[in-house]
Design an enzyme around this catalytic site. Sequence first.
Site, mmCIF file in Angstrom:
data_model
loop_
_atom_site.group_PDB
_atom_site.id
_atom_site.type_symbol
_atom_site.label_atom_id
_atom_site.label_comp_id
_atom_site.label_asym_id
_atom_site.label_seq_id
_atom_site.Cartn_x
_atom_site.Cartn_y
_atom_site.Cartn_z
ATOM 1 N N GLU A 45 0.835 -1.197 0.000
ATOM 2 C CA GLU A 45 0.000 0.000 0.000
ATOM 3 C C GLU A 45 0.876 1.256 0.000
ATOM 4 O OE1 GLU A 45 -3.760 1.656 2.727
ATOM 5 O OE2 GLU A 45 -2.453 0.055 3.463
ATOM 6 N N LYS A 115 -9.158 2.621 -2.409
ATOM 7 C CA LYS A 115 -9.509 1.970 -1.151
ATOM 8 C C LYS A 115 -10.906 2.397 -0.735
ATOM 9 C CE LYS A 115 -7.329 1.142 3.390
ATOM 10 N NZ LYS A 115 -6.102 1.427 4.164
ATOM 11 N N CYS A 175 -5.697 -3.214 1.963
ATOM 12 C CA CYS A 175 -5.539 -3.295 3.413
ATOM 13 C C CYS A 175 -6.858 -3.456 4.166
ATOM 14 C CB CYS A 175 -4.761 -2.077 3.912
ATOM 15 S SG CYS A 175 -4.060 -2.327 5.570
ATOM 16 N N VAL A 363 -10.503 -61.381 9.493
ATOM 17 C CA VAL A 363 -9.156 -60.897 9.796
ATOM 18 C C VAL A 363 -8.143 -61.745 9.041
ATOM 19 C CG1 VAL A 363 -7.467 -60.466 11.612
ATOM 20 C CG2 VAL A 363 -9.900 -60.107 12.071
ATOM 21 N N SER A 364 -7.376 -61.097 8.173
ATOM 22 C CA SER A 364 -6.428 -61.827 7.327
ATOM 23 C C SER A 364 -4.987 -61.669 7.779
ATOM 24 C CB SER A 364 -6.544 -61.328 5.885
ATOM 25 O OG SER A 364 -6.092 -59.980 5.801
ATOM 26 N N ASP A 368 -5.532 -53.775 5.709
ATOM 27 C CA ASP A 368 -6.911 -53.291 5.739
ATOM 28 C C ASP A 368 -7.719 -53.922 6.867
ATOM 29 O OD1 ASP A 368 -6.218 -51.823 3.560
ATOM 30 O OD2 ASP A 368 -7.396 -52.956 2.102
ATOM 31 N N GLY A 467 -24.684 -60.158 14.680
ATOM 32 C CA GLY A 467 -23.619 -59.231 14.330
ATOM 33 C C GLY A 467 -23.846 -58.565 12.998
ATOM 34 N N TRP A 482 -10.394 -53.356 -7.405
ATOM 35 C CA TRP A 482 -9.603 -54.507 -6.949
ATOM 36 C C TRP A 482 -10.329 -55.191 -5.796
ATOM 37 C CZ3 TRP A 482 -6.042 -57.166 -9.272
ATOM 38 C CH2 TRP A 482 -5.195 -58.009 -8.558
#
Length: 649
Positions: A45, A115, A175, A363-364, A368, A467, A482
């Site tokens: 300014e 301004k 400003c 559960v593998s 993931d 469940g 995938w």
Amino acid sequence: MLEFIRIGSAVPPVCVGNPAKNTEDICQKIREADEAKCDLVVFPELAMTGYTCADLFFQNALLTACMKGLQDIMEFTCQYPAVTAVVGTPAVIEGQMYNCGAVIAGGKMLGLVPKTYLPNYNEFSERRWFSSSKDMRCNQVTLNELGIDGEDVVPVGRDLLFRIGDGCIMGVEICEDLWTPLPASTLLAINGAEVIVNLSASDEIVGKRAVRTSLVNHQSSITNCVYAYCSAGCTESTQDLVFCGHSVISENGTTLAENKNQIDTDYLLVQDADVGRIRIARRKNKSVRDTVAFYGKMEPMRTINCKCDHLRSDGSLYPCDKLPFVPAGKDDRVERCMSIFNIQVAGLKQRMKTVNASAVIGVSGGLDSTLALLVAVEANRQLGRPATDVHAVIMPGFGTSERTYNNAHMLTKMLGVSVKEINIEPAVEQHFSDIGHDASVQNGTYENAQARERTQILMDYASMVNGLVVGTGDLSELALGWCTYNGDHMSMYSVNGSVPKTLIRWMVSALADSELFASEKFVLLDVLSTPISPELQPLGQNGEIVQKTENVVGPYALHDFFLYHMVRFAFAPGKIYTLACRAFDGEYTPEEVKKWMRVFYRRFFAQQFKRSCLPDGVKIGSISLSPRGDWRMPSDACARMWLDEVENL
């Protein structure tokens, strides 16, 4: 195509009351900006005179010298036609003096923006010297009327927009205009300004720097714009105040660049900004569109074409993270990961509470299912239920390795959940016999039968224990398709569905270091170091994992990069390719990037049918492929146009 603009924020060492010296320094910064290939450079300014001239602003000698300096700057810019400069200057128009931003390019003064909001502080009462834009009665002046040689007509007013290069629209505010309930930049933005520059003179007091940065980021966020803030430096008069020389360049709420020193002067901050991101954000943002409809005609704007016919920026100064889903800093990364975990837990907890069901999860021993298990355990704990209310089902098959098998058993035992092991090989072999499939042919049928058998077990077992089946598949797998349709693709509630693979690795790492799962840390770390694999193909001779996902579909880091920029910003393949080559320079060759980009687009389009019927799941970030949320696409859309662009790269 790339849609980048390079902006310079220039803070010369102002000499208060000496426009001739200031002109020299401004020209020097314009030269530096051109050498840096800037498209736009903004100055503080009243940079022509210094902000702290006070009653010297009434002196004709100062104003005459100022106009002479502006004329010199105009002539100087003839040498640098690709740069548009915005310079702070006083200007007398129809007998009143205004605090203006002069837009100069290619030897011309293209406009003067006065301004609007004049502060009335104890130290500086601008109303003593200047009039507000609301007092201006004309909308143009000649150079002669300003005190500059020439008959050119110069548009004046706060209603000006400037078109730079091949279509980028810029607006100017000064400003205090930003520090108001309805900033000038808001009106500029809803009338099309994609880039806002702010010419400022801000004194430095304790804590004010953080406030300025926050304000600039906030304004760029709510207006979906690039915002470049440039404040007067510390060579202003220090009679009562010290001025900071603060520069901030922000894009849609994120700071792209900021000068390092709290008190600063004599520098040029250069940064690329992505106008393409701004444009897609505005197209997507319904609130912006509504605001344009409500207020767009409140203050009509005039648009002026600048002299340069294209933007020079190639985006090489733009931050380009190769893992856009993952914060770079460790502290930020851990905080982000724990925040995502808490969102996942909250979603599953509410679903379990509402349907009065326990969690059932396959559960593998892979990444993931490990993350999904930890989410289920914490949700169960917060509900005040015993750990045994979480039912983990371990289902070894033809490709299960000893390492993942042991990790699955060890983790579930340490967490104290209920565990049931069911070997799927006999059932799958019977299924092969029933449908007449030769088990030695290890094709898609061979793999999909295993995935669907596991899902059938989980669904039927869930009905036995009251469940709900918790899905483990992640965002990256959904993008590439995938997953097996109606196999691991399906669940009753998906906790990982909007978490990309590159982030899941860091989440498991963060949880391993957390107090919640400190006892299980060594198992979690081993899970992290295990190769990513669906384990649907037989193991090697020594029991090692042979089927590695990234050898088939490509590196998840690349695919997550493609996904992020395609879905969030709608970038074309050419721009994504350019950014990916930069981000992964030295890791993947351009030919490899192109190869896996071809795979990404082909799979992304062909596998939409799997995403069109996703189960419920919580959204945790800016990208989700849920058909009920961020991504709606016909399952039979043609990928030809995208693939053709990839081929032509």
